[in-house]
Design a protein around this motif. Structure first.
Motif, PDB file in Angstrom:
ATOM      1  N   THR A 176       0.708  -1.129   0.042  1.00 12.36           N
ATOM      2  CA  THR A 176      -0.096   0.079  -0.026  1.00 12.36           C
ATOM      3  C   THR A 176       0.849   1.266   0.049  1.00 12.36           C
ATOM      4  OG1 THR A 176      -0.215  -0.275   2.369  1.00 12.36           O
ATOM      5  CG2 THR A 176      -2.101  -1.066   1.313  1.00 12.36           C
ATOM      6  N   PRO A 177       0.529   2.312  -0.853  1.00 16.84           N
ATOM      7  CA  PRO A 177       1.380   3.462  -0.664  1.00 16.84           C
ATOM      8  C   PRO A 177       1.060   4.282   0.442  1.00 16.84           C
ATOM      9  CG  PRO A 177      -0.638   3.621  -2.452  1.00 16.84           C
ATOM     10  CD  PRO A 177      -0.587   2.280  -1.830  1.00 16.84           C
ATOM     11  N   GLU A 232      -0.749   8.833  -1.538  1.00 14.10           N
ATOM     12  CA  GLU A 232      -1.377   8.501  -2.620  1.00 14.10           C
ATOM     13  C   GLU A 232      -2.269   9.769  -3.210  1.00 14.10           C
ATOM     14  OE1 GLU A 232      -3.942   5.108  -3.148  1.00 14.10           O
ATOM     15  OE2 GLU A 232      -3.382   4.755  -5.109  1.00 14.10           O
ATOM     16  N   ARG A 280      -4.966  11.308  -6.043  1.00 11.00           N
ATOM     17  CA  ARG A 280      -5.574  10.813  -7.241  1.00 11.00           C
ATOM     18  C   ARG A 280      -6.544  11.934  -7.833  1.00 11.00           C
ATOM     19  NH1 ARG A 280      -6.096   5.720  -8.372  1.00 11.00           N
ATOM     20  NH2 ARG A 280      -5.642   4.037  -6.952  1.00 11.00           N
ATOM     21  N   SER A 316       1.599   7.898  -6.395  1.00  6.92           N
ATOM     22  CA  SER A 316       1.682   7.108  -5.246  1.00  6.92           C
ATOM     23  C   SER A 316       3.293   6.958  -4.768  1.00  6.92           C
ATOM     24  CB  SER A 316       1.392   5.711  -5.639  1.00  6.92           C
ATOM     25  OG  SER A 316      -0.033   5.807  -6.118  1.00  6.92           O
ATOM     26  N   TYR A 322       5.555   5.039  -2.055  1.00  5.48           N
ATOM     27  CA  TYR A 322       5.666   3.780  -1.170  1.00  5.48           C
ATOM     28  C   TYR A 322       6.816   3.900  -0.048  1.00  5.48           C
ATOM     29  CZ  TYR A 322       2.532   1.720  -4.890  1.00  5.48           C
ATOM     30  OH  TYR A 322       1.514   1.543  -5.443  1.00  5.48           O
TER      31      TYR A 322
END
Lengths: 417, 271
Positions: free
Chosen positions: B4-5, B8, B10, B28, B30
């Motif tokens: 999972t980042p 993130e 969007r 994203s 990480y």
């Protein structure tokens, strides 16, 4: 000469000795970080020249006169240091001081207020003036030069209106008059000086101890002791001179002791130095002056800082105006006019505060103000006209500004901006 | 490789008046990885960074940090989340010393007074943890430091706050060869310590030297998010200059505003 200490958890540091400390200081001076050094040297040279030309310059009476003569300019200059630290300018500080002085004088003379309400009223006037100026500069984005130039003209007008076209309001309140004209009794002069030295020594030792406990680099003990001894000698000699009898006829009235303005200057100096050097607010002022965008990105409220320095500037102008009114025993339409503003800007710059922002201390205003007071006083003793005094002061200011510009250039050349 | 980042973004839109600078951008970051953000001049890299750090507010889109949707409206918000940005122009104050710069805006205080000993100690420990041993004194003015040292101080400043995400805007742009190597090593070390690192760079050598993922921006759109090992030098250059390379990148003739970036590299896309 130097011993190197290093461990796995700390950055390698060099423990300074007295010699290396002095060497580092000299290195900074050569690199363009000169601070008040030119002003201190200039002050010594000027004192020697005037003292040799007119021996009365070194008399206790003349020495005592220097304090009230320089006080108003020093207070205004202290406020200007804050404004200059952001690279801004306040051209209205002179007449702002006049307006605040007039508010105090009028409230006492025409409305029967006593000093303990009239002085706060004058100070609040200063705060309001500063807030308006700062708001216009920070929120509307008008250059401070223009805002305060407008203020310069407007406050001159307000002063005229307040004094209904040009009457002179005299001050009779003894407390206000004593501020710039009376002395601290000799015994108290000594007590205050000794407390000041002890407090300074205490602060210095505490600082060294706090750092030593954490294993941080401390200033060498020799330097710390030299600082304390230097201040002690300076204060004790000054008090010794000032507690001598200065009255022409001591039987009628005795004049001795430190002028009351001197401890006031000292207290204000300590308070503002503390604010600038030891609080987050002061740190943020330097940051905004050094790199506004960087300060903004660090989350510092730049606009609020900008407004606040104008508030401090005009607040200090109000104190200057009160002291000037006290010294003149009156307020007239030219209070805070003529050379007051330029002397105050000059004091800050001569003392070593940069016109480019980010560099300066409150102490600069005191040392620069002392230079200007000494020039004014010494040239007066030597019988020069006002014209000559202005020309000479102008040249000194130009010299100080050149030193500022050149040291800046030198600093950027040596990567020590 | 984490699933999972940490951070993130969007559908980020950002306009300055009539000019839309960012269109539906996604990104994203990480933990434990260096994500390189590449793009030509004016592609919107710096604007995107300023949106993440709260200097600009976004017009549309969502920011998810550690699985929770967050609003970043000021640099302070970003700092509280643990997002630190090291800017191209460093944002250091020349007239302050190393310690003062590292704690700028977040000074340690004891009552009203600045707690200088604590700050100096913490600054020293942070620099030591980054294996920085080249400064003469922590009380040196930043003005007297070299370019590499300044960059180091700027990065150390970001690390000092136990930050989770560090974004570096062109950290090697003004540095010499040796100093560049030092700074890149430092960048790699940050990721190895578990931080999410975003590296903005024009220099393909730097990007391929340290990054795990590459995000390419093209005219304010995300052209591609790919793993560094899946692409070649020239493909990345194509993504930067044309917005697509083979099957990766923005689809041709796609109308403005439509979502369209490839998240993974299709197999066999090697040119």
């Amino acid at each position: 000469m130097t011993t190197t200490t290093s461990s796995d958890t700390q950055v390698q540091v060099v423990k300074p000795t007295v010699a290396s400390h002095l060497h580092d200081y000299w290195g900074r001076v050569r690199g363009g970080d000169i601070g008040s050094l030119p002003a201190v040297l200039g002050l010594i040279v000027l004192c020697l020249v005037f003292g040799i030309a007119r021996p009365t310059f070194f008399s206790a009476t003349n020495f005592a006169n220097l304090f009230p003569q320089g006080a108003a300019v020093i207070f205004i200059a202290m406020g200007l240091v804050f404004v200059l630290l952001l690279g801004e300018i306040d051209l209205s500080a002179g007449f702002a001081s006049g307006v605040c002085g007039a508010v105090m004088a009028l409230l006492m003379a025409d409305h029967g207020w006593s000093w303990y309400t009239a002085i706060p009223a004058a100070l609040v006037t200063g705060l309001v003036i500063g807030f308006v100026l700062g708001f216009l500069v920070a929120k509307l984005g008008i250059p401070s030069f223009v805002v305060t130039l407008a203020g310069f003209l407007a406050f001159q007008g307000i002063l005229l209106v307040l004094l209904s076209g040009g009457k002179i309001v005299s001050i009779r309140e003894t407390f206000v008059l004593s501020l710039a004209n009376k002395n601290v009794p000799a015994v108290w002069s000594w007590i205050i000086a000794i407390i000041a030295i002890a407090a300074y020594a205490g602060v210095q030792f505490l600082k060294v101890r706090n750092r030593a406990v954490r294993g941080l680099v401390t200033d060498p003990m020799g330097i710390v002791l030299a600082r304390i001894a230097g201040l002690a000698v300076l204060l004790l000699v000054a008090v010794a001179v000032l507690t001598k009898e200065r009255s022409i006829n001591p039987l009628v009235i005795s004049v001795k002791g430190v002028p009351i303005v001197a401890p006031i200057i000292a207290v204000v100096l300590v308070v503002w130095t503390f604010v600038l050097g030891r609080t987050a607010y002061g740190r943020h002022i330097y940051a905004v002056g050094g790199n506004t965008e960087g300060a903004r990105r660090a989350g510092i409220p730049v606009d609020r800082i900008r407004i606040s320095v104008f508030v401090i500037g005009s607040f200090m102008a109000a104190i200057g105006g009160i002291i000037a009114a006290s010294r003149a025993n009156s307020v007239d339409p030219n209070s805070g006019g003529s050379n007051v503003l330029l002397y105050a800007v000059g004091a800050a710059v001569i003392g070593g505060t940069s016109l480019f922002g980010g560099k300066g201390r409150v102490f600069d205003a005191v040392i620069g103000g002392a230079v200007i007071a000494v020039i004014d006083n010494g040239m007066g003793l030597m019988g020069f006209s006002s014209g000559t005094k202005f020309i000479f002061t102008g040249l000194i200011l130009l010299l100080a500004a050149s030193v500022d510009a050149l040291s800046r250039r030198r600093a950027s050349a040596t990567g020590n901006r | 490789m984490a699933a999972t980042p940490l951070l993130e973004l969007r559908g980020i839109d950002k306009s300055f008046g009539p000019v839309q600078v960012l269109h539906d951008v996604g990104l994203s970051i990480y933990p434990g990885e260096v994500t390189a953000l590449v793009g030509d001049n004016g592609a919107g890299k710096s604007t995107l960074v300023k949106c993440i750090s709260g200097i600009y507010t976004i017009d549309a889109g969502t920011v998810t940090f550690d699985g929770n949707q967050v609003a970043v409206n000021s640099p302070r918000d970003a700092a509280e989340l643990g997002i630190e940005v090291v800017y191209q122009d460093l944002a250091l104050c020349d007239n302050l010393d190393i310690v003062q710069n590292m704690f700028l805006g977040r000074e340690k205080k004891r009552g009203l007074v600045l707690d200088e000993p604590t700050m100096e100690q913490m600054a020293g420990e942070t620099l030591a943890s980054l294996s920085v041993r080249t400064v003469k004194s922590l009380r040196q003015l930043v003005a007297s430091l070299s370019g590499g040292q300044r960059q180091t101080v700027a990065i150390a400043k970001a690390v000092l706050w136990n930050s989770r995400v560090v974004i570096l805007d062109e950290p090697t742009a003004a540095l010499g060869v040796a100093q560049t190597a030092q700074v890149l090593e430092l960048v790699r070390r940050l990721a190895d310590n578990g931080l999410g690192v975003a590296l903005i760079s024009h220099n393909m050598n730097d990007v391929f030297a340290v990054s795990d993922r590459i995000v390419a921006l093209y005219l304010g759109r995300t052209a591609a998010q790919v793993k560094t090992t899946d692409v070649t030098h020239s493909q990345v250059v194509e993504l930067i200059t044309a917005g697509r390379s083979g099957t990766i990148g923005l689809p041709p003739e796609k109308p403005a505003g439509a979502a369209g970036y490839t998240d993974i590299t299709p197999p066999g896309a090697d040119a």
